[in-house]
Design a protein around this motif. Structure first.
Motif, PDB file in Angstrom:
ATOM      1  N   VAL A 265       0.796  -1.126  -0.103  1.00  0.00           N
ATOM      2  CA  VAL A 265      -0.026   0.040  -0.073  1.00  0.00           C
ATOM      3  C   VAL A 265       0.866   1.183  -0.045  1.00  0.00           C
ATOM      4  N   ASP A 266       0.702   1.973  -1.116  1.00  0.00           N
ATOM      5  CA  ASP A 266       1.846   3.138  -1.436  1.00  0.00           C
ATOM      6  C   ASP A 266       1.175   4.420  -0.953  1.00  0.00           C
ATOM      7  N   VAL A 267       1.221   4.727   0.387  1.00  0.00           N
ATOM      8  CA  VAL A 267       0.456   6.096   0.537  1.00  0.00           C
ATOM      9  C   VAL A 267       1.346   7.256   0.216  1.00  0.00           C
ATOM     10  N   SER A 268       2.498   7.120  -0.375  1.00  0.00           N
ATOM     11  CA  SER A 268       3.529   8.173  -0.526  1.00  0.00           C
ATOM     12  C   SER A 268       3.264   8.425  -2.234  1.00  0.00           C
ATOM     13  N   ILE A 269       2.089   7.636  -2.835  1.00  0.00           N
ATOM     14  CA  ILE A 269       2.209   7.906  -4.175  1.00  0.00           C
ATOM     15  C   ILE A 269       2.002   9.353  -4.976  1.00  0.00           C
ATOM     16  N   ASP A 270       1.291  10.278  -4.098  1.00  0.00           N
ATOM     17  CA  ASP A 270       1.131  11.637  -4.353  1.00  0.00           C
ATOM     18  C   ASP A 270       2.467  12.385  -4.843  1.00  0.00           C
ATOM     19  N   GLN A 271       3.585  11.676  -4.057  1.00  0.00           N
ATOM     20  CA  GLN A 271       4.916  12.350  -4.208  1.00  0.00           C
ATOM     21  C   GLN A 271       5.691  11.341  -5.015  1.00  0.00           C
ATOM     22  N   GLY A 272       5.177  10.707  -5.998  1.00  0.00           N
ATOM     23  CA  GLY A 272       5.749   9.709  -6.823  1.00  0.00           C
ATOM     24  C   GLY A 272       5.896   8.085  -6.472  1.00  0.00           C
ATOM     25  N   GLY A 273       5.593   8.015  -5.094  1.00  0.00           N
ATOM     26  CA  GLY A 273       5.750   6.694  -4.625  1.00  0.00           C
ATOM     27  C   GLY A 273       6.832   6.118  -4.164  1.00  0.00           C
ATOM     28  N   CYS A 274       6.831   5.315  -3.057  1.00  0.00           N
ATOM     29  CA  CYS A 274       8.120   4.913  -2.388  1.00  0.00           C
ATOM     30  C   CYS A 274       8.511   3.567  -2.886  1.00  0.00           C
ATOM     31  N   PHE A 275       7.614   2.954  -3.758  1.00  0.00           N
ATOM     32  CA  PHE A 275       8.098   1.504  -4.335  1.00  0.00           C
ATOM     33  C   PHE A 275       8.404   1.745  -5.788  1.00  0.00           C
ATOM     34  N   GLU A 276       9.416   1.039  -6.384  1.00  0.00           N
ATOM     35  CA  GLU A 276       9.943   1.084  -7.654  1.00  0.00           C
ATOM     36  C   GLU A 276       8.710   0.908  -8.856  1.00  0.00           C
ATOM     37  N   THR A 277       7.774  -0.212  -8.433  1.00  0.00           N
ATOM     38  CA  THR A 277       6.704  -0.877  -9.203  1.00  0.00           C
ATOM     39  C   THR A 277       5.557   0.183  -9.111  1.00  0.00           C
ATOM     40  N   SER A 278       5.383   1.206  -8.282  1.00  0.00           N
ATOM     41  CA  SER A 278       4.200   2.060  -7.841  1.00  0.00           C
ATOM     42  C   SER A 278       3.717   2.776  -9.224  1.00  0.00           C
ATOM     43  N   ARG A 279       2.575   2.892  -9.109  1.00  0.00           N
ATOM     44  CA  ARG A 279       1.781   4.001 -10.363  1.00  0.00           C
ATOM     45  C   ARG A 279       0.647   4.282  -9.868  1.00  0.00           C
ATOM     46  N   PRO A 280       0.163   5.391  -9.858  1.00  0.00           N
ATOM     47  CA  PRO A 280      -1.237   5.900  -9.556  1.00  0.00           C
ATOM     48  C   PRO A 280      -2.354   5.091 -10.015  1.00  0.00           C
ATOM     49  N   THR A 281      -3.286   4.725  -8.987  1.00  0.00           N
ATOM     50  CA  THR A 281      -4.566   3.896  -9.148  1.00  0.00           C
ATOM     51  C   THR A 281      -5.709   4.844  -8.769  1.00  0.00           C
ATOM     52  N   THR A 282      -6.894   4.419  -9.169  1.00  0.00           N
ATOM     53  CA  THR A 282      -8.178   5.076  -8.537  1.00  0.00           C
ATOM     54  C   THR A 282      -9.058   4.247  -7.443  1.00  0.00           C
ATOM     55  N   HIS A 283      -9.969   4.575  -6.928  1.00  0.00           N
ATOM     56  CA  HIS A 283     -10.585   3.958  -6.239  1.00  0.00           C
ATOM     57  C   HIS A 283     -11.667   3.014  -6.689  1.00  0.00           C
TER      58      HIS A 283
END
Length: 370
Positions: A265-283
């Motif tokens: 769960v990447d709560v830092s996604i607004d700042q680019g994410g703290c996992f290399e494989t993160s990308r923004p998703t929606t509800h």
């Protein structure tokens, strides 16, 4: 000053920049408030409530932007909103510019003054306008992780709390700030096994005293992070550097060694994410899977609870917003903490961390308007 509240148009965003209670405060200060029709409906505030508070309801966003000097929002402006901004506007909202060069370019081209909630500071060195949404996001992160762990949602089929004779999930929280503390609080309350990985020793002492041994803390090193994510059923990414892109705590190669069906769960996604494989998703479409690990990276987690989130946000932003309405940009000259929120002014980047992240020049905000 004329204060405008447009309806949020980002996907699945139901929060609103001002509640009717806040509108009444602006009106009592002698300001005119214009609210787009239906702006508060998603959070449970009908137009009639705004009218009773003294606002004028206007039919569309064009009327808000053309009629107001101070624009109060929740989420970062979308491309159609960049086009409505001019050098006569002060924009007061979350921006998260570091991972979003397109938005930065749009705001720079507009000539507006853009003040970001997430970089306003307080006397204790905290981020008071980010804190309430961090509290909500940290708590939602755990509920969302518990749901995502269920088999029909792609998880390993694990119940967060366990049952007698069956151990609970192990939740690793990366970062012990406001998000991390609230995530740990919810996870521990649900009976999960919780580990917080944190680099500040004083903060670890605070957390240890706060939770009375109910959670474990580990000093953040590469070894500690690697060891903990391999044992984790859920990892909550809660790291933050104000204004800058989030550091990458988990790399793609790490996923192959994590438990199949585990959840990030990447709560830092607004700042680019703290996992290399993160990308923004929606509800509406919150998850995706990489190498057997389920990613939950919703970019506006607090939007799922718009009534709670809107009220909490307005409680934090109201005093700062009133200063801007009362004094305009002169408020930044007398309030150094509000001045820290200034990210864009007259086509220049005025926050050093944002400028560094975007690879653009930084201009001293005090010199920029002389």
């Amino acid at each position: 000053m004329r204060v405008g509240v447009p309806r949020e148009i980002k996907a699945d965003e139901y929060r609103v920049g001002l509640t009717p209670t806040a509108v009444r405060e602006y009106v009592s200060h002698g300001h005119e408030v214009i609210v787009e029709k239906g702006a508060g409906a998603g959070a449970g505030y009908p137009d009639e409530a705004y009218t009773r508070a003294g606002a004028k309801i206007v039919p569309d966003a064009d009327a808000v932007f053309s009629g107001a000097q101070l624009i109060v929002k929740v989420k970062e402006p979308q491309p159609v909103e960049w086009a409505r901004l001019t050098e006569n506007h002060i924009l007061f909202t979350y921006l998260h510019l570091a991972p979003d060069p397109a938005q930065a370019d749009g705001l720079l081209a507009s000539g507006c003054a853009a003040i970001a909630y997430e970089t306003v500071t307080d006397a204790q060195g905290g981020l008071p306008l980010l804190a309430p949404m961090s509290e909500v996001a940290g708590r939602i992160a755990v509920f969302s992780a518990g749901e995502t762990l269920l088999k029909h949602n792609g998880g390993m089929g694990l119940l967060l709390s366990g049952v007698p004779g069956v151990p609970p999930a192990r939740i690793v929280v990366l970062g012990g700030g406001v998000v991390g503390m609230n995530a740990a609080r919810m996870a521990a309350g649900l009976g999960a096994e919780v580990v917080i990985v944190e680099r500040s020793i004083p903060r670890m002492r605070e957390l240890d005293n706060m939770f009375q041994g109910r959670i474990l803390t580990r000093y953040s090193t590469q070894d500690a992070v690697e060891e903990e994510i391999l044992k984790a059923d859920v990892v909550v990414g809660a790291v933050l550097t104000a204004g800058a892109s989030a550091p990458k705590m988990i790399r793609k190669d790490d996923l192959k060694r994590m438990k199949p069906g585990s959840v990030l769960v990447d709560v830092s996604i607004d700042q680019g994410g703290c996992f290399e494989t993160s990308r923004p998703t929606t509800h509406a479409n919150p998850t995706y899977t990489v190498d057997g690990v389920v990613h939950y990276c919703v970019a506006n987690m607090p939007g799922a609870a718009p009534r709670t989130s809107s009220e909490a946000l307005v409680h934090a932003t109201l005093s700062f917003g009133l200063q801007l309405a009362d004094k305009g940009l002169d408020a930044l000259k007398t309030n150094k903490h509000l001045a820290k929120g200034l990210n864009v002014l007259k086509g220049q980047l005025t926050h050093p961390a944002v400028a560094e992240a975007l690879g653009k020049p930084f201009v001293d905000p005090y010199g920029a308007w002389k």
